[in-house]
Design an enzyme around this catalytic site. Structure first.
Site, PDB file in Angstrom:
ATOM      1  N   ASP A 169       0.866  -1.199   0.000  1.00  0.00           N
ATOM      2  CA  ASP A 169       0.000   0.000   0.000  1.00  0.00           C
ATOM      3  C   ASP A 169       0.895   1.239   0.000  1.00  0.00           C
ATOM      4  OD1 ASP A 169      -2.294   1.543   0.023  1.00  0.00           O
ATOM      5  OD2 ASP A 169      -2.563   1.433   2.188  1.00  0.00           O
ATOM      6  N   ASP A 208       1.963   2.444   7.856  1.00  0.00           N
ATOM      7  CA  ASP A 208       0.732   1.799   7.360  1.00  0.00           C
ATOM      8  C   ASP A 208       1.017   0.416   6.766  1.00  0.00           C
ATOM      9  OD1 ASP A 208      -1.888   1.454   6.791  1.00  0.00           O
ATOM     10  OD2 ASP A 208      -2.098   3.184   5.460  1.00  0.00           O
TER      11      ASP A 208
HETATM   12  N1  LIG Z   1       3.557   6.493  13.870  1.00  0.00           N
HETATM   13  C1  LIG Z   1       3.070   7.627  13.350  1.00  0.00           C
HETATM   14  N2  LIG Z   1       3.637   8.810  13.653  1.00  0.00           N
HETATM   15  C2  LIG Z   1       3.141   9.972  13.137  1.00  0.00           C
HETATM   16  N3  LIG Z   1       2.054  10.029  12.341  1.00  0.00           N
HETATM   17  C3  LIG Z   1       1.447   8.882  12.018  1.00  0.00           C
HETATM   18  C4  LIG Z   1       1.914   7.616  12.492  1.00  0.00           C
HETATM   19  N4  LIG Z   1       1.101   6.660  12.023  1.00  0.00           N
HETATM   20  C5  LIG Z   1       0.167   7.284  11.283  1.00  0.00           C
HETATM   21  N5  LIG Z   1       0.353   8.623  11.277  1.00  0.00           N
HETATM   22  C6  LIG Z   1      -0.474   9.649  10.596  1.00  0.00           C
HETATM   23  O1  LIG Z   1      -1.797   9.150  10.430  1.00  0.00           O
HETATM   24  C7  LIG Z   1      -2.102   9.007   9.037  1.00  0.00           C
HETATM   25  C8  LIG Z   1      -2.899   7.732   8.804  1.00  0.00           C
HETATM   26  O2  LIG Z   1      -2.168   6.611   9.257  1.00  0.00           O
HETATM   27  P1  LIG Z   1      -2.123   5.261   8.411  1.00  0.00           P
HETATM   28  O3  LIG Z   1      -1.429   4.245   9.224  1.00  0.00           O
HETATM   29  O4  LIG Z   1      -1.578   5.566   7.056  1.00  0.00           O
HETATM   30  O5  LIG Z   1      -3.663   4.888   8.342  1.00  0.00           O
HETATM   31  P2  LIG Z   1      -4.694   4.688   7.125  1.00  0.00           P
HETATM   32  O6  LIG Z   1      -4.806   3.216   6.993  1.00  0.00           O
HETATM   33  O7  LIG Z   1      -5.941   5.320   7.582  1.00  0.00           O
HETATM   34  O8  LIG Z   1      -4.107   5.332   5.898  1.00  0.00           O
HETATM   35  C9  LIG Z   1      -0.750   9.022   8.339  1.00  0.00           C
HETATM   36  O9  LIG Z   1      -0.808   9.467   7.029  1.00  0.00           O
HETATM   37  C10 LIG Z   1       0.054   9.946   9.212  1.00  0.00           C
HETATM   38  O10 LIG Z   1      -0.217  11.287   8.875  1.00  0.00           O
HETATM   39 MG   LIG Z   2      -2.229   5.322   5.136  1.00  0.00          MG
END
Ligand SMILES: Nc1ncnc2c1ncn2[C@@H]1O[C@H](COP(=O)(O)OP(=O)(O)O)[C@@H](O)[C@H]1O
Ligand SMILES: [Mg+2]
Length: 239
Positions: free
Chosen positions: A176, A193
């Site tokens: 992804d 992610d």
């Molecule tokens: N460990 C982290 N530290 C800082 N920001 C994070 C972290 N994990 C996620 N984010 C923020 O949250 C957003 C969504 O997280 P993500 O894991 O990509 O979930 P989704 O499956 O909804 O895309 C990311 O694009 C980022 O901006």
């Molecule tokens: Mg994401």
């Protein structure tokens, strides 16, 4: 729990279902977090929040929604993952396994030296992660590509290097990957992610890798960095 967190807790209490609230309470009892702070993103399957520990350190909490997850899609991804071949098509089991898979993928990637957030805990549909950022969360690469040509090239090479470790050392394909799932932390990429991430042994992994590469090539091209997909594929996969 400090008074301020208690008040906040009341607000979040109206947002989450009871099962999720109990899961968050368990994480609080185990001292993983001391309460939820603020929302970061409402995603397709999960909601992301910041949280703080008792000692004031920041954490990220990723909460998969139990009711509105697209669990048919999750099932299609997970059923071909050699680690979960016997999984039954039951909503909660699929969601919990999905979150466990993200946790395990992150552990594996980290062990291979890939720059990812350290996963700190996982109970049911909730995942707690290291906070990537300083005062605020690190920006997604889509909003933070370096300005200069050399800066852009450096970023491109650094991402290639992370993907090479992920493939050759951890034996994983992200599946992804795009400029949305790469953060720019102090000029270096951090991959995030990992819920769709799958072992290279998965019969679909090569298709996923090619899709990831296509996304990156498109993004690099927008920034004036031209690279052939085959070339990037070689760089990532050659032993
Ligand atoms: N460990 C982290 N530290 C800082 N920001 C994070 C972290 N994990 C996620 N984010 C923020 O949250 C957003 C969504 O997280 P993500 O894991 O990509 O979930 P989704 O499956 O909804 O895309 C990311 O694009 C980022 O901006
Ligand atoms: Mg994401």
């Amino acid at each position: 729990m400090p008074k301020k967190s208690k008040e906040k807790w009341k607000i979040w209490g109206n947002v989450f279902d009871e099962y999720t609230i109990n899961t968050i309470k368990k994480l609080m009892t185990q001292n993983v977090i001391d309460g939820i702070e603020s929302p970061v993103k409402i995603g397709k399957e999960a909601n992301i929040f910041t949280a703080k520990t008792k000692t004031g350190d920041m954490r990220i909490v990723k909460i998969y929604r139990l009711e509105s997850c697209n669990f048919n899609k999750m099932y299609d991804y997970i059923r071909y993952d050699p680690r979960f071949l016997n999984i039954k098509k039951q909503r909660r089991q699929i969601i919990f396994t999905w979150v466990q898979r993200e946790y395990r993928n992150l552990i594996k990637a980290r062990a291979a030296g890939v720059r990812v957030p350290t996963p700190l805990a996982n109970i049911n549909n909730v995942l707690v992660l290291e906070f990537i950022g300083d005062d605020t969360i690190a920006p997604q690469l889509k909003d933070s590509m370096p300005e200069s040509k050399t800066g852009k090239e450096k970023m491109q090479n650094a991402i290639t290097c992370e993907l090479r470790k992920l493939y050759t050392k951890a034996g994983l394909v992200h599946a992804d990957l795009s400029e949305f799932n790469i953060l720019n932390y102090r000029g270096n990429p951090v991959l995030i992610d990992f819920s769709q991430t799958t072992p290279v042994e998965n019969m679909n992994s090569d298709d996923y890798l090619k899709r990831d590469i296509g996304n990156l090539i498109r993004f690099f091209h927008k920034h004036g960095l031209d690279l052939l997909p085959e070339e990037l594929y070689q760089k990532i996969t050659k032993q």
